[in-house]
Design an enzyme around this catalytic site. Structure first.
Site, PDB file in Angstrom:
ATOM      1  CE  LYS A  34      -3.396  -2.055  -0.529  1.00  0.00           C
ATOM      2  NZ  LYS A  34      -3.647  -1.958  -1.951  1.00  0.00           N
ATOM      3  CE1 TYR A  74      -1.929  -7.482  -4.483  1.00  0.00           C
ATOM      4  CE2 TYR A  74      -1.455  -7.706  -2.142  1.00  0.00           C
ATOM      5  CZ  TYR A  74      -1.045  -7.740  -3.464  1.00  0.00           C
ATOM      6  OH  TYR A  74       0.262  -8.023  -3.757  1.00  0.00           O
TER       7      TYR A  74
HETATM    8  P1  FAS Z   1       9.911   8.785  -0.382  1.00  0.00           P
HETATM    9  O1  FAS Z   1      10.559   8.515   0.951  1.00  0.00           O
HETATM   10  O2  FAS Z   1       9.984   7.758  -1.447  1.00  0.00           O
HETATM   11  O3  FAS Z   1      10.541  10.111  -1.023  1.00  0.00           O
HETATM   12  C1  FAS Z   1      10.818  11.228  -0.209  1.00  0.00           C
HETATM   13  C2  FAS Z   1      11.954  12.007  -0.879  1.00  0.00           C
HETATM   14  O4  FAS Z   1      12.185  13.195  -0.111  1.00  0.00           O
HETATM   15  C3  FAS Z   1      13.253  11.226  -0.898  1.00  0.00           C
HETATM   16  O5  FAS Z   1      13.790  11.191  -2.195  1.00  0.00           O
HETATM   17  C4  FAS Z   1      14.168  11.992   0.066  1.00  0.00           C
HETATM   18  O6  FAS Z   1      15.514  12.000  -0.341  1.00  0.00           O
HETATM   19  C5  FAS Z   1      13.581  13.391   0.018  1.00  0.00           C
HETATM   20  N1  FAS Z   1      13.819  14.172   1.233  1.00  0.00           N
HETATM   21  C6  FAS Z   1      13.779  13.744   2.509  1.00  0.00           C
HETATM   22  N2  FAS Z   1      14.067  14.770   3.352  1.00  0.00           N
HETATM   23  C7  FAS Z   1      14.277  15.875   2.565  1.00  0.00           C
HETATM   24  C8  FAS Z   1      14.599  17.224   2.832  1.00  0.00           C
HETATM   25  N3  FAS Z   1      14.778  17.638   4.090  1.00  0.00           N
HETATM   26  N4  FAS Z   1      14.755  18.075   1.795  1.00  0.00           N
HETATM   27  C9  FAS Z   1      14.572  17.642   0.517  1.00  0.00           C
HETATM   28  N5  FAS Z   1      14.260  16.364   0.192  1.00  0.00           N
HETATM   29  C10 FAS Z   1      14.116  15.501   1.217  1.00  0.00           C
HETATM   30  N6  FAS Z   1       5.865   0.308  -0.332  1.00  0.00           N
HETATM   31  C11 FAS Z   1       5.202  -0.700  -0.951  1.00  0.00           C
HETATM   32  O7  FAS Z   1       4.081  -0.495  -1.400  1.00  0.00           O
HETATM   33  N7  FAS Z   1       5.797  -1.942  -1.081  1.00  0.00           N
HETATM   34  C12 FAS Z   1       7.077  -2.185  -0.621  1.00  0.00           C
HETATM   35  O8  FAS Z   1       7.575  -3.299  -0.753  1.00  0.00           O
HETATM   36  C13 FAS Z   1       7.793  -1.155   0.014  1.00  0.00           C
HETATM   37  N8  FAS Z   1       9.087  -1.356   0.464  1.00  0.00           N
HETATM   38  C14 FAS Z   1       9.744  -0.322   1.102  1.00  0.00           C
HETATM   39  C15 FAS Z   1      11.070  -0.487   1.588  1.00  0.00           C
HETATM   40  C16 FAS Z   1      11.734   0.565   2.240  1.00  0.00           C
HETATM   41  C17 FAS Z   1      13.147   0.363   2.758  1.00  0.00           C
HETATM   42  C18 FAS Z   1      11.079   1.808   2.422  1.00  0.00           C
HETATM   43  C19 FAS Z   1      11.756   2.950   3.153  1.00  0.00           C
HETATM   44  C20 FAS Z   1       9.770   1.976   1.949  1.00  0.00           C
HETATM   45  C21 FAS Z   1       9.108   0.918   1.273  1.00  0.00           C
HETATM   46  N9  FAS Z   1       7.814   1.072   0.776  1.00  0.00           N
HETATM   47  C22 FAS Z   1       7.133   0.079   0.147  1.00  0.00           C
HETATM   48  C23 FAS Z   1       7.126   2.309   0.912  1.00  0.00           C
HETATM   49  C24 FAS Z   1       7.646   3.259  -0.157  1.00  0.00           C
HETATM   50  O9  FAS Z   1       7.495   2.665  -1.394  1.00  0.00           O
HETATM   51  C25 FAS Z   1       6.945   4.568   0.039  1.00  0.00           C
HETATM   52  O10 FAS Z   1       5.558   4.395   0.282  1.00  0.00           O
HETATM   53  C26 FAS Z   1       7.135   5.511  -1.111  1.00  0.00           C
HETATM   54  O11 FAS Z   1       8.513   5.652  -1.333  1.00  0.00           O
HETATM   55  C27 FAS Z   1       6.460   6.829  -0.743  1.00  0.00           C
HETATM   56  O12 FAS Z   1       6.902   7.786  -1.619  1.00  0.00           O
HETATM   57  P2  FAS Z   1       7.185   9.293  -1.092  1.00  0.00           P
HETATM   58  O13 FAS Z   1       6.036   9.730  -0.257  1.00  0.00           O
HETATM   59  O14 FAS Z   1       7.560  10.056  -2.293  1.00  0.00           O
HETATM   60  O15 FAS Z   1       8.395   9.169  -0.070  1.00  0.00           O
HETATM   61  C1  PHB Z   2       7.643  -6.162  -3.940  1.00  0.00           C
HETATM   62  O1  PHB Z   2       8.632  -5.487  -3.565  1.00  0.00           O
HETATM   63  O2  PHB Z   2       7.604  -6.743  -5.044  1.00  0.00           O
HETATM   64  C2  PHB Z   2       6.462  -6.284  -3.010  1.00  0.00           C
HETATM   65  C3  PHB Z   2       6.580  -5.822  -1.708  1.00  0.00           C
HETATM   66  C4  PHB Z   2       5.493  -5.934  -0.855  1.00  0.00           C
HETATM   67  C5  PHB Z   2       4.310  -6.523  -1.323  1.00  0.00           C
HETATM   68  C6  PHB Z   2       4.207  -6.975  -2.632  1.00  0.00           C
HETATM   69  C7  PHB Z   2       5.295  -6.858  -3.484  1.00  0.00           C
HETATM   70  O3  PHB Z   2       3.246  -6.651  -0.485  1.00  0.00           O
END
Ligand code: FAS
Ligand code: PHB
Length: 389
Positions: free
Chosen positions: A296, A384
């Site tokens: 999500k 989902y």
């Molecule tokens: P982001 O964190 O992607 O982007 C924020 C941006 O702001 C970054 O590029 C950062 O460098 C910048 N920033 C931060 N502080 C700043 C400042 N002071 N000044 C300027 N810029 C600044 N979601 C899923 O649906 N499935 C997954 O499997 C999944 N795996 C993940 C694994 C990890 C390790 C993490 C951390 C997240 C994961 N997520 C996953 C969630 C992820 O996908 C987020 O929901 C998504 O990146 C959200 O996007 P943004 O809101 O743009 O935040």
């Molecule tokens: C993926 O990274 O492919 C991923 C992660 C979390 C999910 C599904 C897919 O729930």
């Protein structure tokens, strides 16, 4: 320097918001702390909801996704080796798209470049000023000089560790959090995926997820204790544990290979209310975090962007601030829906250290309900594939 909407953060939220606003004739400036290469080196989400797919196409950033993305109309759930399928299409008539967040971000950067959008990468010391006035501004350092950006509105798209949420006075913020007692160790390997559809596998050894990026790029995860460090896990140790948590017939056909990326992500549920203070509006991980079990995180960021973009277009075209005034409540209603689903999937599929026999029976009963009840499968499939925006 002046613009209409200052966007803090050049991840998926910030870039998509900038792209949609520019296409509506609204000027933006994106301030991203990291280099473009660093942002594009992150390996994160892999599943796009229907609404996300539609909005990327509307933003003019969906062409490569439509060629390289893989539509999925179902997924597999397993419990200690017994596996069954959830048919999204049959249950709710919707699908998801398998297409990595890294690719989405690349496509958004390309689309932004194509329209000449203003993005400052490696913009440091970003600070928000006069946020609760009608004349907010942002200061930052870039290219060795200090800059001031005057604007009408600031969009805080800077993720969980950004500064935007912290710019809202703590006395005005209400935060809700659940930290899970485990993380996900994820690897990427240039191997043929063991499965055509995702497998969410519960086992007494812990949770595992078999996902993919393309026919020669596998994305796999295993639940690990919070105390584990990625250097504790050799590739061989990962493959052995991953194989042990999969149904036997799946494990038997697993093709292993060297990891090209390996990391541990902690799991938390987090929401900060409200998502607006004065002229500052939060989107995505800046306001909320979900455990990745429900796929999500990225998709919630997109629905926030959809709501904020609609509200800003209304303001600039009609002068009405009704959409902006209603943004936080509207976005949070969908955030909490996704928060519940992600929490329920995480609770159903993971081994919790504090769990006893009753909790284990509840997990088994939840999974049995999905096998037996069309209504239960429909509810899961609707959540989902993504509740409507
Ligand atoms: P982001 O964190 O992607 O982007 C924020 C941006 O702001 C970054 O590029 C950062 O460098 C910048 N920033 C931060 N502080 C700043 C400042 N002071 N000044 C300027 N810029 C600044 N979601 C899923 O649906 N499935 C997954 O499997 C999944 N795996 C993940 C694994 C990890 C390790 C993490 C951390 C997240 C994961 N997520 C996953 C969630 C992820 O996908 C987020 O929901 C998504 O990146 C959200 O996007 P943004 O809101 O743009 O935040
Ligand atoms: C993926 O990274 O492919 C991923 C992660 C979390 C999910 C599904 C897919 O729930």
């Amino acid at each position: 320097m002046r613009t209409q909407v200052a966007i803090i953060g050049g991840g998926p939220s910030g870039l998509l918001l900038s792209q949609l606003l520019n296409r509506a004739g609204i000027a933006t400036v994106v301030l991203e702390r990291r280099s473009r290469d660093y942002v594009l080196s992150r390996i994160r989400a892999g599943i796009l909801e229907t609404g996300t797919v539609d909005l990327l196409r509307e933003a003019g950033a969906g062409a490569r996704m439509d060629v390289e993305g893989i539509p999925h109309d179902g997924c597999l759930l397993a419990d200690n080796g017994e596996m069954f399928r959830i048919d999204f299409d049959a249950a709710c008539g919707r699908k998801v798209m398998v297409y990595g967040q890294t690719e989405v971000t690349q496509d958004l950067y390309d689309a932004q470049d194509a329209i000449g959008a203003t993005i400052f990468n490696e913009a440091t010391d970003v600070a928000l000023h006069d946020v609760d006035s009608d004349a907010p501004h942002v200061t930052f350092r870039h290219g060795g000089a200090d800059h001031r950006l005057d604007c009408d509105v600031i969009a805080g798209c800077d993720g969980f560790h950004g500064i935007s949420r912290q710019s809202i006075p703590a006395a005005l913020r209400q935060e809700f959090e659940r930290i899970y007692p485990f993380g996900w160790l994820g690897i990427l390997s240039r191997t043929p995926p063991v499965t055509d559809e995702l497998i969410y596998a519960r086992s007494d050894r812990g949770f595992a997820l078999a996902s993919l990026r393309n026919p020669m790029l596998s994305r796999y995860y295993v639940q690990v204790p919070l105390t584990d460090r990625v250097e504790d896990w050799s590739d061989e140790a990962f493959w052995t544990e991953f194989r042990a948590r999969l149904p036997a017939e799946v494990a038997a056909r697993l093709v292993t290979g060297p990891s090209i990326e390996k990391s541990i992500a902690p799991l938390r549920s987090f929401v900060s209310e409200p998502m607006r203070w004065g002229r500052l509006f939060l989107c995505g991980d800046a306001a909320h975090i979900v455990p990745p079990t429900g796929a999500k995180g990225l998709n919630l960021a997109v629905s926030d962007v959809h709501y904020l973009c609609e509200a800003l277009i209304q303001r600039y075209r009609t002068g009405s601030e009704a959409g902006l005034d209603g943004y936080s409540a509207r976005a949070l209603a969908r955030v909490w829906q996704a928060m519940r689903f992600s929490w329920s999937m995480t609770t159903m599929m993971h081994s919790f250290p504090e769990h006893g026999g009753f909790d284990r029976r509840m997990q088994q009963t939840e999974l049995a309900l999905l096998q037996r009840s069309e209504a239960a499968r429909r509810l899961m499939a609707e959540n989902y594939t993504g509740m409507p925006f």
